[in-house]
Write a protein that holds these residues in place. Structure first.
Motif, PDB file in Angstrom:
ATOM      1  N   ALA A  14     -17.218 -65.743  31.238  1.00  0.00           N
ATOM      2  CA  ALA A  14     -17.539 -65.143  29.933  1.00  0.00           C
ATOM      3  C   ALA A  14     -17.311 -63.633  29.961  1.00  0.00           C
ATOM      4  CB  ALA A  14     -18.978 -65.460  29.549  1.00  0.00           C
ATOM      5  N   GLU A  37     -21.615 -56.923  38.628  1.00  0.00           N
ATOM      6  CA  GLU A  37     -21.852 -58.283  39.097  1.00  0.00           C
ATOM      7  C   GLU A  37     -22.823 -58.223  40.270  1.00  0.00           C
ATOM      8  OE1 GLU A  37     -21.171 -61.646  38.440  1.00  0.00           O
ATOM      9  OE2 GLU A  37     -22.430 -61.807  40.219  1.00  0.00           O
ATOM     10  N   GLN A  38     -23.850 -59.068  40.202  1.00  0.00           N
ATOM     11  CA  GLN A  38     -24.867 -58.991  41.267  1.00  0.00           C
ATOM     12  C   GLN A  38     -24.369 -59.518  42.609  1.00  0.00           C
ATOM     13  OE1 GLN A  38     -27.255 -61.299  42.757  1.00  0.00           O
ATOM     14  NE2 GLN A  38     -26.976 -63.229  41.665  1.00  0.00           N
ATOM     15  N   LEU A  45     -20.042 -69.191  37.942  1.00  0.00           N
ATOM     16  CA  LEU A  45     -20.155 -70.622  38.251  1.00  0.00           C
ATOM     17  C   LEU A  45     -18.805 -71.280  38.532  1.00  0.00           C
ATOM     18  CD1 LEU A  45     -22.914 -71.722  35.705  1.00  0.00           C
ATOM     19  CD2 LEU A  45     -23.111 -71.746  38.199  1.00  0.00           C
ATOM     20  N   TYR A  81     -28.334 -55.948  37.756  1.00  0.00           N
ATOM     21  CA  TYR A  81     -28.919 -55.340  36.560  1.00  0.00           C
ATOM     22  C   TYR A  81     -30.423 -55.613  36.565  1.00  0.00           C
ATOM     23  CZ  TYR A  81     -30.653 -54.543  31.940  1.00  0.00           C
ATOM     24  OH  TYR A  81     -31.422 -54.080  30.893  1.00  0.00           O
ATOM     25  N   TRP A 382     -22.870 -68.430  28.584  1.00  0.00           N
ATOM     26  CA  TRP A 382     -24.035 -69.327  28.642  1.00  0.00           C
ATOM     27  C   TRP A 382     -25.336 -68.620  28.286  1.00  0.00           C
ATOM     28  CZ3 TRP A 382     -24.130 -73.572  33.002  1.00  0.00           C
ATOM     29  CH2 TRP A 382     -23.159 -74.551  32.686  1.00  0.00           C
ATOM     30  N   ILE A 391     -15.607 -74.095  30.740  1.00  0.00           N
ATOM     31  CA  ILE A 391     -15.181 -72.711  30.944  1.00  0.00           C
ATOM     32  C   ILE A 391     -14.404 -72.214  29.720  1.00  0.00           C
ATOM     33  CG2 ILE A 391     -13.751 -71.201  32.382  1.00  0.00           C
ATOM     34  CD1 ILE A 391     -14.341 -73.386  34.643  1.00  0.00           C
TER      35      ILE A 391
HETATM   36  C1  LIG Z   1     -22.524 -77.612  38.459  1.00  0.00           C
HETATM   37  C2  LIG Z   1     -21.559 -77.145  37.400  1.00  0.00           C
HETATM   38  C3  LIG Z   1     -20.271 -77.664  37.366  1.00  0.00           C
HETATM   39  C4  LIG Z   1     -19.373 -77.237  36.381  1.00  0.00           C
HETATM   40  N1  LIG Z   1     -18.137 -77.769  36.369  1.00  0.00           N
HETATM   41  C5  LIG Z   1     -17.272 -77.392  35.404  1.00  0.00           C
HETATM   42  C6  LIG Z   1     -15.969 -77.944  35.360  1.00  0.00           C
HETATM   43  O1  LIG Z   1     -15.597 -78.777  36.202  1.00  0.00           O
HETATM   44  N2  LIG Z   1     -15.121 -77.523  34.366  1.00  0.00           N
HETATM   45  C7  LIG Z   1     -15.504 -76.591  33.434  1.00  0.00           C
HETATM   46  O2  LIG Z   1     -14.708 -76.220  32.568  1.00  0.00           O
HETATM   47  N3  LIG Z   1     -16.744 -76.062  33.452  1.00  0.00           N
HETATM   48  C8  LIG Z   1     -17.628 -76.442  34.403  1.00  0.00           C
HETATM   49  N4  LIG Z   1     -18.879 -75.910  34.409  1.00  0.00           N
HETATM   50  C9  LIG Z   1     -19.259 -74.966  33.338  1.00  0.00           C
HETATM   51  C10 LIG Z   1     -18.832 -73.516  33.630  1.00  0.00           C
HETATM   52  O3  LIG Z   1     -19.192 -73.194  34.948  1.00  0.00           O
HETATM   53  C11 LIG Z   1     -19.506 -72.585  32.615  1.00  0.00           C
HETATM   54  O4  LIG Z   1     -19.024 -72.941  31.332  1.00  0.00           O
HETATM   55  C12 LIG Z   1     -19.198 -71.111  32.834  1.00  0.00           C
HETATM   56  O5  LIG Z   1     -19.264 -70.751  34.196  1.00  0.00           O
HETATM   57  C13 LIG Z   1     -20.180 -70.226  32.074  1.00  0.00           C
HETATM   58  O6  LIG Z   1     -19.726 -68.910  32.217  1.00  0.00           O
HETATM   59  P1  LIG Z   1     -20.661 -67.602  32.121  1.00  0.00           P
HETATM   60  O7  LIG Z   1     -19.761 -66.472  32.451  1.00  0.00           O
HETATM   61  O8  LIG Z   1     -21.396 -67.607  30.840  1.00  0.00           O
HETATM   62  O9  LIG Z   1     -21.781 -67.757  33.247  1.00  0.00           O
HETATM   63  P2  LIG Z   1     -21.668 -67.772  34.836  1.00  0.00           P
HETATM   64  O10 LIG Z   1     -20.476 -68.474  35.283  1.00  0.00           O
HETATM   65  O11 LIG Z   1     -23.006 -68.251  35.286  1.00  0.00           O
HETATM   66  O12 LIG Z   1     -21.507 -66.220  35.259  1.00  0.00           O
HETATM   67  C14 LIG Z   1     -22.576 -65.319  35.142  1.00  0.00           C
HETATM   68  C15 LIG Z   1     -22.427 -64.197  36.168  1.00  0.00           C
HETATM   69  O13 LIG Z   1     -23.440 -63.200  35.935  1.00  0.00           O
HETATM   70  C16 LIG Z   1     -23.969 -62.769  37.171  1.00  0.00           C
HETATM   71  N5  LIG Z   1     -25.321 -62.238  36.966  1.00  0.00           N
HETATM   72  C17 LIG Z   1     -26.427 -62.939  36.604  1.00  0.00           C
HETATM   73  N6  LIG Z   1     -27.495 -62.127  36.517  1.00  0.00           N
HETATM   74  C18 LIG Z   1     -27.068 -60.870  36.827  1.00  0.00           C
HETATM   75  C19 LIG Z   1     -27.713 -59.605  36.915  1.00  0.00           C
HETATM   76  N7  LIG Z   1     -29.033 -59.457  36.656  1.00  0.00           N
HETATM   77  N8  LIG Z   1     -26.970 -58.538  37.279  1.00  0.00           N
HETATM   78  C20 LIG Z   1     -25.639 -58.657  37.546  1.00  0.00           C
HETATM   79  N9  LIG Z   1     -24.979 -59.844  37.468  1.00  0.00           N
HETATM   80  C21 LIG Z   1     -25.680 -60.944  37.111  1.00  0.00           C
HETATM   81  C22 LIG Z   1     -23.952 -64.033  38.025  1.00  0.00           C
HETATM   82  O14 LIG Z   1     -24.011 -63.729  39.408  1.00  0.00           O
HETATM   83  C23 LIG Z   1     -22.632 -64.668  37.605  1.00  0.00           C
HETATM   84  O15 LIG Z   1     -21.569 -64.233  38.411  1.00  0.00           O
HETATM   85  C24 LIG Z   1     -19.780 -76.292  35.398  1.00  0.00           C
HETATM   86  C25 LIG Z   1     -21.083 -75.775  35.447  1.00  0.00           C
HETATM   87  C26 LIG Z   1     -21.957 -76.190  36.432  1.00  0.00           C
HETATM   88  C27 LIG Z   1     -23.339 -75.630  36.445  1.00  0.00           C
END
Ligand SMILES: Cc1cc2nc3c(=O)[nH]c(=O)nc-3n(C[C@H](O)[C@H](O)[C@H](O)COP(=O)(O)OP(=O)(O)OC[C@H]3O[C@@H](n4cnc5c(N)ncnc54)[C@H](O)[C@@H]3O)c2cc1C
Length: 473
Positions: A14, A37-38, A45, A81, A382, A391
């Protein structure tokens, strides 16, 4: 305004998509983006959630890496953060912030016994097998039978990793401790339980079909679950995805009859009593993966640790849902994994919806308790819309958020220290061991080298201090 200084917190898909979309958007000003990024590694994910045996999905990392490699984004890894940088710091150094912190915790499941030793959250298990540095390195894999509660793709991931033989995971990037842990597992039976029927599952067909292809694992489905009601029949007719899912189940249900017992094709059975037993005598695989439907979780059984799982048989209620039938069953298991969803975590100084586990927002513009916009603060991914979706969905999400950010120039912050060197000086002054994009490249290369030494593509480094050391070269 000639330049937008933007902080993005969270380098999952995201956050990276938001940066990409903003850089490509038509705008009247330059943009300079700092991505916090932490972890010392980006990709959220995709690296720490997507299962290791799904390399095609992990391949999305290549596209995300291309965005980081454009040279227009500075990555600050290992910066948390709320501890290493605060909202006040961001206001001093940037015009606005987008939070894209995702979700890493399990949603709760409030049933008796859920806190017994041997009862786990799927998210914790995923973090273990995907080598997340903030989770314990040991995982107690001592159960011969395990229950997985949930009917989404995460439940299937957990069930698959539990049933798969460790050697079949060796071509993936699993860390060495995970391979060793799985190798010791005495598991023979994994039972997946869903409250609703087989035509109401949230699995995607690809993930479901894959279960039938596991080496030395038999699929077990129960014929009593496939007495379709009108709504299920209509769903098969009208929805291609459900039609394919039905076809996959049909193959497993017909297996032994159509392909014969020698084929290794899954066996279907019927639970014989209040304690369903499956008869796998015809198949001969050393492990079985059972799918149970119309099974609502009631209780995790046991005194000092998990000894079983009790569920209530449900039935369609005619309105698209299910209701309890009053018939209770149990199955003997020594471990229970709840895969009932992920849940976001609150961030210092930022509004949080405790019920949904998200930052309250209107199309990405963060709002407060009175529904008023919080100037300069945006959310995506998310943490914006809850832990559902693939994703790819985070891309459309980011588009919406960036659109609002761009329209909102009048409400951005006016930082006292907008120059790019100031934030670096602040982190250094605080002694934060931050890493950067080159650091990630170093770590990436190091993991590949570890893998190459064992004829594997990559072996993940798990401990945070080792990740940082490799980043620093
Ligand atoms: C078990 C599992 C399997 C999955 N398999 C698939 C799949 O096969 N295909 C698919 O398309 N999607 C899959 N997904 C869904 C996909 O992973 C998510 O849609 C996507 O990763 C969400 O993206 P995001 O960037 O919102 O969150 P995230 O990917 O969670 O990224 C958030 C980031 O923020 C960082 N962060 C959090 N708090 C802080 C803070 N306080 N300070 C600094 N950094 C911080 C975290 O370390 C992380 O790197 C899966 C999800 C899970 C849980």
């Amino acid at each position: 305004m000639t330049k937008l200084r933007l902080a993005i917190v969270g380098a999952g898909p995201a956050g990276i998509y938001a940066a990409d979309i903003l850089l490509k958007a038509e705008k009247q000003f330059d943009v300079s983006i700092d991505l916090f990024e932490q972890l010392p590694a980006p990709y959220g994910l995709v690296r720490y959630g997507v299962a290791p045996d799904h390399p095609r999905i992990k391949g999305i990392i290549t596209a995300l890496r291309d965005v980081l490699d454009t040279g227009s984004i500075r990555l600050f890894g290992n910066v948390y953060y709320g501890r290493d940088v605060t909202l006040d710091d961001l206001k001093q150094h940037y015009n606005a912030v987008i939070f894209s912190t995702g979700a890493i915790k399990d949603a709760p499941l409030d049933i008796p016994g859920i806190d017994l030793p041997g009862s786990y959250g799927a998210a914790d298990f995923v973090s273990w097998y995907d080598g997340h540095p903030d989770f314990p390195r040991e995982w107690p894999l001592d159960a011969s039978s395990a229950a997985v509660i949930g009917n989404g793709n995460v439940a299937l991931d957990v069930a698959r990793i539990l049933s798969k033989h460790a050697d079949d995971l060796l071509p993936t990037d699993i860390p060495s401790n995970v391979y060793e842990g799985l190798k010791q597992s005495p598991i023979t039976d994994v039972h997946v339980f869903g409250r609703r029927g087989p035509m109401q599952v949230k699995f995607t067909p690809l993930e479901l079909r894959e279960l039938g292809e596991l080496n030395d694992v038999d699929m077990v489905v129960y014929e009593e679950d496939f007495d379709y009601d009108d709504a299920s029949l209509a769903a098969i007719e009208s929805n291609k995805q459900i039609m394919v899912i039905d076809r996959i189940f049909r193959k497993w249900r017909d297996g032994p009859q159509s392909d014969g017992p020698q084929s290794g094709v899954p066996q279907s059975g019927v639970p014989q009593s209040a304690e369903p037993q499956s008869d796998n005598s015809q198949s001969g695989a050393s492990r079985r993966l059972h799918l149970h439907f119309f099974a609502g979780p009631i209780e995790v059984l046991g005194t000092d640790r998990v000894e079983g799982f009790r569920y209530e048989r449900t039935e369609p209620d005619g309105a698209g849902g299910v209701r309890g039938t009053g018939e209770f069953r149990k199955v003997a298991v020594q471990a229970v994994y709840r895969a009932v969803g992920y849940f976001g975590s609150p961030l210092d100084g930022i509004p949080f919806d405790e019920r949904r586990g998200v930052i309250p927002n209107r199309e990405g513009q963060v709002i407060d308790d009175h529904d008023e916009p919080v100037n300069g603060v945006y959310a995506t991914g998310w943490i914006k819309r809850g832990p559902v979706g693939l994703i790819g969905h985070t891309k459309s999400d980011a588009m919406e958020t960036v659109r609002h950010l761009l329209k909102d120039q009048a409400n951005w912050w006016s930082p006292a220290h907008p120059d790019e060197a100031a934030i670096v000086a602040l982190l250094e002054e605080r002694g934060v061991q931050f890493t950067n994009l080159q650091g990630w490249r170093n770590l990436d290369e190091h993991e590949r080298a570890l893998g190459a030494a064992e004829a594997r593509e990559r072996i993940k480094v798990v401990p945070r201090d080792e990740m940082i050391a490799a980043s620093k070269g």
